[in-house]
Design an enzyme around this catalytic site. Structure first.
Site, PDB file in Angstrom:
ATOM      1  N   LYS A 149       0.842  -1.193   0.000  1.00  0.00           N
ATOM      2  CA  LYS A 149       0.000   0.000   0.000  1.00  0.00           C
ATOM      3  C   LYS A 149       0.881   1.247   0.000  1.00  0.00           C
ATOM      4  O   LYS A 149       1.763   1.407   0.854  1.00  0.00           O
ATOM      5  CB  LYS A 149      -0.914   0.007   1.225  1.00  0.00           C
ATOM      6  N   ASP A 174       0.050  -0.666  -4.747  1.00  0.00           N
ATOM      7  CA  ASP A 174      -1.308  -0.122  -4.792  1.00  0.00           C
ATOM      8  C   ASP A 174      -1.304   1.279  -4.199  1.00  0.00           C
ATOM      9  O   ASP A 174      -1.221   1.458  -2.983  1.00  0.00           O
ATOM     10  CB  ASP A 174      -2.270  -1.024  -4.015  1.00  0.00           C
ATOM     11  N   LYS A 245     -13.653  -6.449  -7.851  1.00  0.00           N
ATOM     12  CA  LYS A 245     -14.070  -6.659  -6.468  1.00  0.00           C
ATOM     13  C   LYS A 245     -15.592  -6.802  -6.443  1.00  0.00           C
ATOM     14  O   LYS A 245     -16.307  -6.021  -7.075  1.00  0.00           O
ATOM     15  CB  LYS A 245     -13.637  -5.496  -5.584  1.00  0.00           C
TER      16      LYS A 245
END
Length: 326
Positions: A149, A174, A245
């Site tokens: 992240k 990400d 997702k």
């Protein structure tokens, strides 16, 4: 027989703090929809996401708004027409898949005509200062795939720190829309020099056209820029892959269409998740069969999961047992 619908808001503690570019959280807040028909019950879990204006209260209200239709027999196809994509529809859609399988005495895998296998999932490192991210990476350096992240200042230092601490792991970066026109090229170049495999959503959705005009030595994956199959045409030439997702797509039904449309368009496929329990991951494990990248580590980030839950062996996640879902 009239169906019986129940909706529950639940909280599951995260092991520590989970931080991305938009903020931190210490628990997974989920909504579970259960649809009972006689002796059979189907369940679906969703994670309301504030990025899209969703709240626990709003998602519960959205499910309650279709209660009468569900009790009267609303099916998955009809659901797509009466509810928009999002977390609420996901919980209902997955509950209907589960119920349909149980009433048929079959599995969702059989309904999809697949023989699911265990999958290698990414393991997510929370956003922190470079030294702290190196510590996380070092503790998980035996995992084959790490998702990093990013989205703060000095991300290049974070990438270098993680790579040094986990030299044998493949890396997904990400940024959660956190890079800018000023630093995106530099960050991509740093990632390429360090052998990063994939970069997710570096620029904000709707402001990502710059990706058409800069060097992309690493595949770039859309996340916030893609929700449903209808979005794919606008992404061709801009992105190289899409992150699917269930909470964005509004359930397994639309997610399958999105996956198939992405493949038709020549885009790579990642199947990802919000931070939820094994109940939320279970349908995604079936969706992810054959995906290029799998990021279904939600339960690994929790201090407590559902019982029974998915079985994880290191970074391998097995298909769901019918006692959990499907």
């Amino acid at each position: 027989m009239v169906r019986v619908i129940s909706v529950d808001a639940e909280r599951f503690p995260i092991a520590g703090v989970f931080t991305i570019a938009r903020g931190s959280k210490t628990e997974a807040e989920v909504v579970t929809c259960t649809i009972r028909d006689g002796n059979h019950a189907g369940r679906g879990e969703c994670v309301p996401y504030r990025r899209y204006g969703e709240t626990i209260e709003g998602v519960v209200a959205a499910i309650e708004a279709v209660r009468v239709a569900l009790e009267a027999g609303l099916d998955r196809t009809q659901l797509q027409a009466v509810m928009p994509a999002g977390a609420a529809r996901n919980a209902i859609d997955c509950a209907l898949w589960d119920l349909e399988a149980k009433m048929a005495g079959a599995s969702v895998a059989r309904m999809l005509r697949i023989t699911p296998a265990a999958l290698e999932t990414a393991y997510t490192l929370s956003l922190a200062e470079p030294e702290a991210m190196a510590t996380q990476a070092r503790a998980n350096a035996a995992r084959p795939l790490l998702k990093v992240k990013l989205g703060g200042e000095n991300d290049a230092a974070r990438i270098r720190a993680v790579r040094e601490a986990a030299p044998g792991s493949r890396l997904i970066l990400d940024a959660n829309e956190g890079w800018t026109d000023d630093n995106v090229a530099e960050n991509i170049a740093t990632a390429a020099a360090l052998g990063v495999a994939l970069i997710e959503q570096p620029l904000p959705a709707g402001r990502d056209d710059k990706l058409r005009h800069i060097s992309r030595p690493i595949p770039i994956c859309a996340d916030e820029s893609v929700h449903a199959a209808k979005d794919i045409d606008s992404l061709v030439g801009l992105y190289d892959a899409v992150n699917i997702k269930l909470d964005k797509a509004g359930g397994l039904t639309e997610a399958i269409k999105l996956r198939d449309r992405a493949r038709e368009a020549g885009l790579g496929v990642m199947v990802g998740c919000m931070v939820g329990t094994s109940l939320a991951m279970a349908p995604a494990v079936l969706l992810a069969q054959g995906a290029d990248y799998v990021d279904l580590d939600g339960p690994l980030l929790l201090a407590r999961d559902r019982e029974p839950g998915l079985v994880y062996d290191g970074s391998l996640v097995s298909p769901p047992d019918g006692a959990l879902w499907g």
